[in-house]
Motif scaffolding. Structure first.
Motif, PDB file in Angstrom:
ATOM      1  N   LEU A  92       0.574  -1.570  -0.013  1.00 24.40           N
ATOM      2  CA  LEU A  92      -0.280  -0.113   0.192  1.00 24.40           C
ATOM      3  C   LEU A  92       0.811   1.151  -0.096  1.00 24.40           C
ATOM      4  O   LEU A  92       0.590   2.162   0.520  1.00 24.40           O
ATOM      5  N   GLY A  93       2.243   1.156  -0.294  1.00 22.68           N
ATOM      6  CA  GLY A  93       3.646   2.322  -0.464  1.00 22.68           C
ATOM      7  C   GLY A  93       3.324   2.234   1.264  1.00 22.68           C
ATOM      8  O   GLY A  93       3.429   2.519   1.889  1.00 22.68           O
ATOM      9  N   SER A  94       4.670   3.561   0.611  1.00 24.51           N
ATOM     10  CA  SER A  94       5.698   4.168   1.773  1.00 24.51           C
ATOM     11  C   SER A  94       4.714   5.272   2.062  1.00 24.51           C
ATOM     12  O   SER A  94       4.534   6.450   1.356  1.00 24.51           O
ATOM     13  N   PRO A  95       4.225   5.450   3.409  1.00 26.27           N
ATOM     14  CA  PRO A  95       3.464   6.560   3.659  1.00 26.27           C
ATOM     15  C   PRO A  95       4.716   7.894   3.884  1.00 26.27           C
ATOM     16  O   PRO A  95       4.331   9.038   3.879  1.00 26.27           O
ATOM     17  N   ASP A  96       5.757   7.920   4.088  1.00 23.76           N
ATOM     18  CA  ASP A  96       7.462   8.679   4.146  1.00 23.76           C
ATOM     19  C   ASP A  96       8.470   8.282   3.622  1.00 23.76           C
ATOM     20  O   ASP A  96       8.044   6.822   3.379  1.00 23.76           O
ATOM     21  N   ARG A  97       9.507   8.648   3.681  1.00 22.07           N
ATOM     22  CA  ARG A  97      10.992   8.344   3.732  1.00 22.07           C
ATOM     23  C   ARG A  97      11.672   7.955   4.688  1.00 22.07           C
ATOM     24  O   ARG A  97      12.774   7.377   4.316  1.00 22.07           O
ATOM     25  N   CYS A  98      10.754   8.053   5.593  1.00 21.05           N
ATOM     26  CA  CYS A  98      11.625   7.239   6.807  1.00 21.05           C
ATOM     27  C   CYS A  98      11.659   5.875   6.711  1.00 21.05           C
ATOM     28  O   CYS A  98      10.528   5.402   5.587  1.00 21.05           O
ATOM     29  N   ASN A  99      12.486   5.105   7.121  1.00 15.24           N
ATOM     30  CA  ASN A  99      12.915   3.974   6.656  1.00 15.24           C
ATOM     31  C   ASN A  99      11.725   2.801   7.640  1.00 15.24           C
ATOM     32  O   ASN A  99      11.788   1.265   7.756  1.00 15.24           O
ATOM     33  N   ALA A 100      10.546   3.282   8.970  1.00 21.28           N
ATOM     34  CA  ALA A 100       9.790   2.543   9.202  1.00 21.28           C
ATOM     35  C   ALA A 100       8.481   2.761   9.313  1.00 21.28           C
ATOM     36  O   ALA A 100       8.263   4.258   9.675  1.00 21.28           O
ATOM     37  N   VAL A 101       7.231   2.181   8.941  1.00 22.48           N
ATOM     38  CA  VAL A 101       6.238   1.842   9.660  1.00 22.48           C
ATOM     39  C   VAL A 101       6.070   1.669  11.220  1.00 22.48           C
ATOM     40  O   VAL A 101       6.187   0.154  10.806  1.00 22.48           O
ATOM     41  N   SER A 102       6.003   2.363  12.347  1.00 21.17           N
ATOM     42  CA  SER A 102       6.296   1.682  13.104  1.00 21.17           C
ATOM     43  C   SER A 102       5.003   1.994  14.029  1.00 21.17           C
ATOM     44  O   SER A 102       5.626   1.182  15.540  1.00 21.17           O
ATOM     45  N   SER A 103       4.071   2.226  13.663  1.00 19.83           N
ATOM     46  CA  SER A 103       2.646   1.881  14.398  1.00 19.83           C
ATOM     47  C   SER A 103       1.349   1.998  13.775  1.00 19.83           C
ATOM     48  O   SER A 103       1.480   3.158  12.218  1.00 19.83           O
ATOM     49  N   LEU A 104       0.509   1.378  14.211  1.00 17.76           N
ATOM     50  CA  LEU A 104      -1.035   1.429  13.159  1.00 17.76           C
ATOM     51  C   LEU A 104      -1.889   1.448  14.420  1.00 17.76           C
ATOM     52  O   LEU A 104      -1.630   0.677  15.307  1.00 17.76           O
ATOM     53  N   GLY A 105      -2.820   2.212  13.568  1.00 22.63           N
ATOM     54  CA  GLY A 105      -4.088   2.136  14.362  1.00 22.63           C
ATOM     55  C   GLY A 105      -5.137   2.500  13.956  1.00 22.63           C
ATOM     56  O   GLY A 105      -5.404   3.169  13.438  1.00 22.63           O
ATOM     57  N   GLU A 106      -6.438   2.062  15.023  1.00 26.26           N
ATOM     58  CA  GLU A 106      -7.610   2.798  14.150  1.00 26.26           C
ATOM     59  C   GLU A 106      -8.343   3.852  14.692  1.00 26.26           C
ATOM     60  O   GLU A 106      -8.504   3.578  16.562  1.00 26.26           O
ATOM     61  N   HIS A 107      -8.695   4.836  14.688  1.00 24.47           N
ATOM     62  CA  HIS A 107      -9.956   5.910  15.728  1.00 24.47           C
ATOM     63  C   HIS A 107     -10.292   6.556  14.295  1.00 24.47           C
ATOM     64  O   HIS A 107     -10.351   7.111  12.905  1.00 24.47           O
ATOM     65  N   GLU A 108     -11.535   6.195  15.182  1.00 26.52           N
ATOM     66  CA  GLU A 108     -12.793   6.885  14.213  1.00 26.52           C
ATOM     67  C   GLU A 108     -13.102   6.760  13.218  1.00 26.52           C
ATOM     68  O   GLU A 108     -13.507   7.297  11.707  1.00 26.52           O
ATOM     69  N   GLY A 109     -13.212   5.087  12.404  1.00 26.83           N
ATOM     70  CA  GLY A 109     -13.469   4.298  11.358  1.00 26.83           C
ATOM     71  C   GLY A 109     -12.049   4.607  10.405  1.00 26.83           C
ATOM     72  O   GLY A 109     -12.442   4.349   9.681  1.00 26.83           O
ATOM     73  N   GLN A 110     -10.863   5.113  10.633  1.00 29.87           N
ATOM     74  CA  GLN A 110     -10.175   5.465   9.784  1.00 29.87           C
ATOM     75  C   GLN A 110      -8.714   4.686  10.398  1.00 29.87           C
ATOM     76  O   GLN A 110      -7.936   4.698  11.582  1.00 29.87           O
ATOM     77  N   LEU A 111      -8.008   4.432   9.453  1.00 30.70           N
ATOM     78  CA  LEU A 111      -6.616   3.977   9.686  1.00 30.70           C
ATOM     79  C   LEU A 111      -5.409   4.429   9.653  1.00 30.70           C
ATOM     80  O   LEU A 111      -5.175   5.544   8.915  1.00 30.70           O
ATOM     81  N   TYR A 112      -4.729   4.413  10.776  1.00 27.20           N
ATOM     82  CA  TYR A 112      -3.867   5.909  11.082  1.00 27.20           C
ATOM     83  C   TYR A 112      -2.322   4.952  10.960  1.00 27.20           C
ATOM     84  O   TYR A 112      -2.253   3.853  11.462  1.00 27.20           O
ATOM     85  N   ALA A 113      -0.928   5.347  10.998  1.00 27.56           N
ATOM     86  CA  ALA A 113       0.413   5.263  10.241  1.00 27.56           C
ATOM     87  C   ALA A 113       0.956   5.824  11.070  1.00 27.56           C
ATOM     88  O   ALA A 113       0.768   7.295  10.739  1.00 27.56           O
ATOM     89  N   GLY A 114       2.019   5.332  12.284  1.00 21.10           N
ATOM     90  CA  GLY A 114       3.389   6.398  12.523  1.00 21.10           C
ATOM     91  C   GLY A 114       4.504   6.096  11.756  1.00 21.10           C
ATOM     92  O   GLY A 114       4.896   5.071  12.260  1.00 21.10           O
ATOM     93  N   GLY A 115       5.893   6.955  11.227  1.00 18.80           N
ATOM     94  CA  GLY A 115       6.492   6.617  11.095  1.00 18.80           C
ATOM     95  C   GLY A 115       8.280   6.825  11.767  1.00 18.80           C
ATOM     96  O   GLY A 115       7.286   7.995  12.925  1.00 18.80           O
ATOM     97  N   SER A 116       8.532   6.149  11.471  1.00 21.93           N
ATOM     98  CA  SER A 116      10.473   6.470  12.311  1.00 21.93           C
ATOM     99  C   SER A 116      11.387   6.237  12.185  1.00 21.93           C
ATOM    100  O   SER A 116      11.377   5.388  10.838  1.00 21.93           O
ATOM    101  N   PHE A 117      12.521   7.337  12.071  1.00 22.54           N
ATOM    102  CA  PHE A 117      13.291   6.860  11.818  1.00 22.54           C
ATOM    103  C   PHE A 117      14.034   5.498  13.076  1.00 22.54           C
ATOM    104  O   PHE A 117      14.013   5.744  14.137  1.00 22.54           O
ATOM    105  N   TYR A 118      14.263   4.541  12.497  1.00 19.54           N
ATOM    106  CA  TYR A 118      15.453   3.361  13.059  1.00 19.54           C
ATOM    107  C   TYR A 118      16.661   3.180  12.812  1.00 19.54           C
ATOM    108  O   TYR A 118      16.818   2.351  11.723  1.00 19.54           O
ATOM    109  N   SER A 119      18.160   2.937  13.513  1.00 17.60           N
ATOM    110  CA  SER A 119      19.238   2.676  12.854  1.00 17.60           C
ATOM    111  C   SER A 119      19.512   1.519  13.092  1.00 17.60           C
ATOM    112  O   SER A 119      20.241   0.904  11.603  1.00 17.60           O
ATOM    113  N   GLY A 120      18.838   0.828  13.901  1.00 16.50           N
ATOM    114  CA  GLY A 120      19.225  -0.240  14.151  1.00 16.50           C
ATOM    115  C   GLY A 120      20.376  -1.241  14.851  1.00 16.50           C
ATOM    116  O   GLY A 120      20.143  -2.023  15.078  1.00 16.50           O
TER     117      GLY A 120
END
Length: 553
Positions: free
Chosen positions: A198-226
């Motif tokens: 479904l694609g990359s929401p942002d240019r950072c290397n991780a989609v680190s969180s997902l959750g539903e809120h008021e009938g919509q899907l939200y995604a949080g992006g992160s930089f993670y060095s490893g």
């Protein structure tokens, strides 16, 4: 008597006769009928009367506070379900917005032998950085089954399945893809080992969180060095810290950046508002410790510092909690920008995950690989170490049992009454220091788990289970769970929302000596209201379910 009067009188008599016939039909095979308006008495011939533990009765139904109310029906021969067909029919009211787990509707389950049935509404957060299940109906049965893990494929080229969330009937995965020219993606499971990008929401290397809120899907992006996972340092240094909303057709809407941070490590819907945590780590300019609340558009407001980098959220009994990496391992949100520290579990440096099990908060920790029960401020009771593991990440209550993922071997353990049973090593990547099971979610009746560094998703089924991946609408709903010829079915307002018959294991014998619990079980006390609970030792037909559903509160 005038002819017109005879016709007029015959109409209500016909209606009454039709209703009486339908009511007689749906009374056949009853082993328990609890109206739940005045008390916990059983109106069926079985006489399985319930013992009330604090439930408040009203003409519209029994009100359960979600804290410690339930009805206990002592075990009886008539409640033995064995291998027979059976049905559960009940009217349930849940509220919105959510400030609790919602919890168990009905259960008759022996956790020692793993035998019985569980019927609940899942509202799960804290596993580990995702709100994995939001108001999802679950029905499961088991009898000492020994589940096996099945490979569900690797979403994209990821090295870590960071988040798993069920939304609108589908399973979604957020990933860490640290390679040169790569970025974190969101994928949707397409069955078997297939995943749709479904694609990359942002240019950072991780989609680190997902959750539903008021009938919509939200995604949080992160930089993670490893570095924290002993992985090669990612060449992608693009900062995260933004939250996105899925708009369909691979389109992501930017909902703004949460402060001057590089990571979004948790999302939760609480009290009608969306909250986000950050846990900046190695490679970030600073290790920001903060929580934020979404105000709409691209605006986020600062709602406090809990005394360390925040990990997982937890919602329970009207309160919002967060796990913490630092001097305050667990904290409760007090409103505005205030957080109340609740103490540190013994020998704990980081608290990774949280879950509600048997009505109490349980916490997964590092570096001793121990799960603790939180019994109040500065009160932590050890539930034991998971093998020789060092870190406990994703945890989930699934079909009456508590499961937890670990580091360094990437295993999943099951809690079996004062001991932890190793259910298998999910990540067998060679020549690495750490392997993780970081994410979990319940989807289509199975427990799914995401790994690192293999990046694969696996699933297993304990007994036989079905679940609905769409959020249960608030208000009064008629719910029905059916076992028929070995198949399981779930109905909401007389519409079948889940049906499974493709089970490998034999039809389980559900007989046990535990009481039938109304409004409580292995997950949590129920928060909401119930009325007209019926249990049948037979499978209700579609027309019978429709008849019961038509008798609205």
């Amino acid at each position: 008597m005038p002819r017109f009067l005879q016709v007029t009188l015959s109409i209500p008599l016909l209606v009454f006769s039709t209703f009486a016939t339908a009511e007689t039909q749906v009374s056949e095979g009853l082993i328990g009928h609890w109206p739940l308006k005045r008390d916990g008495k059983d109106l069926s011939k079985s006489g399985n009367h319930g013992i009330n533990h604090g439930v408040r009765f009203a003409p519209t139904g029994a009100v359960f506070d979600g804290v410690n109310d339930f009805i206990e029906v002592p075990d009886a021969q008539s409640l033995g379900l064995g291998t027979s067909d059976f049905s559960i029919s009940v009217w349930v009211r849940t509220d919105a917005p959510v400030k609790d787990v919602i919890g168990d509707i009905v259960s008759k389950f022996d956790p020692t032998t793993r035998t019985g049935m569980n019927f609940r509404v899942m509202n799960s957060v804290g596993a580990t950085s995702a709100q994995s299940n939001h108001r999802h109906l679950f029905f499961g049965i088991d009898s000492r089954s020994e589940p096996k893990w099945v490979d569900r494929g690797r979403p994209g080229h990821n090295k870590m399945t960071w988040a798993l969330t069920v939304f609108d009937g589908d399973l979604y995965a957020g990933t860490w893809e640290p390679g040169e020219g790569e970025a974190g993606h969101v994928y949707r499971h397409a069955g078997g080992q297939q995943w749709v990008d479904l694609g990359s929401p942002d240019r950072c290397n991780a989609v680190s969180s997902l959750g539903e809120h008021e009938g919509q899907l939200y995604a949080g992006g992160s930089f993670y060095s490893g570095r924290g996972s002993a992985q090669p340092i990612s060449p992608n240094k693009h900062p995260g810290g933004r939250v996105f909303r899925y708009d369909g057709n691979d389109r992501w809407i930017d909902c703004g950046k949460i402060g001057d941070v590089y990571t979004v490590t948790g999302l939760v819907s609480f009290g009608g508002r969306l909250y986000a945590t950050t846990c900046d780590s190695y490679g970030c300019p600073s290790r920001t410790a903060a929580c934020y609340r979404y105000e709409g558009g691209t605006k986020w407001s600062f709602v406090g510092d809990a005394g360390g980098r925040l990990g997982a959220f937890l919602v329970h009994n009207g309160d919002l909690y967060a796990t913490v990496f630092g001097k305050h391992a667990f904290a409760r949100y007090e409103g505005e920008t205030s957080w109340q520290p609740l103490g540190v579990a013994p020998n704990t440096g980081q608290t990774y995950s949280a879950v509600i099990y048997r009505g109490r908060i349980r916490l997964g920790t590092w570096p001793t690989g121990t799960v603790f029960e939180f019994a109040g401020p500065n009160q932590f009771h050890s539930m034991g170490r998971l093998g020789e593991e060092k870190e406990v990440m994703a945890m989930a209550v699934y079909n009456g049992k508590l499961y937890a993922g670990t580091l360094p071997l990437g295993k999943v353990f099951r809690y079996d009454e004062d001991d932890w049973t190793d259910t298998g090593q999910l990540d067998t990547t060679a020549d690495v220091l750490y392997r993780r099971v970081w994410s979990m979610a319940v989807y289509e009746g199975q427990l799914f788990a995401g790994t690192m560094p293999a990046g694969r998703v696996l699933s297993m089924e304990a007994g036989r289970c079905v679940s609905d991946g769409r959020s249960l609408a608030p208000g009064w709903r008629h719910l029905t769970a059916v076992r028929s010829d070995g198949a399981l079915k779930l109905f909401i307002d007389a519409t079948c929302v889940a049906h499974r018959a493709d089970f490998d294991a034999p039809n389980p014998d559900l007989d046990n000596t535990r009481p039938l619990l109304i409004g409580f079980g292995e997950n949590d006390y129920f928060q909401g209201a119930m009325r007209d609970l019926r249990i049948y030792r037979r499978a209700l037909s579609q027309s019978e379910i429709q008849t019961l559903s038509n008798q609205a509160p």
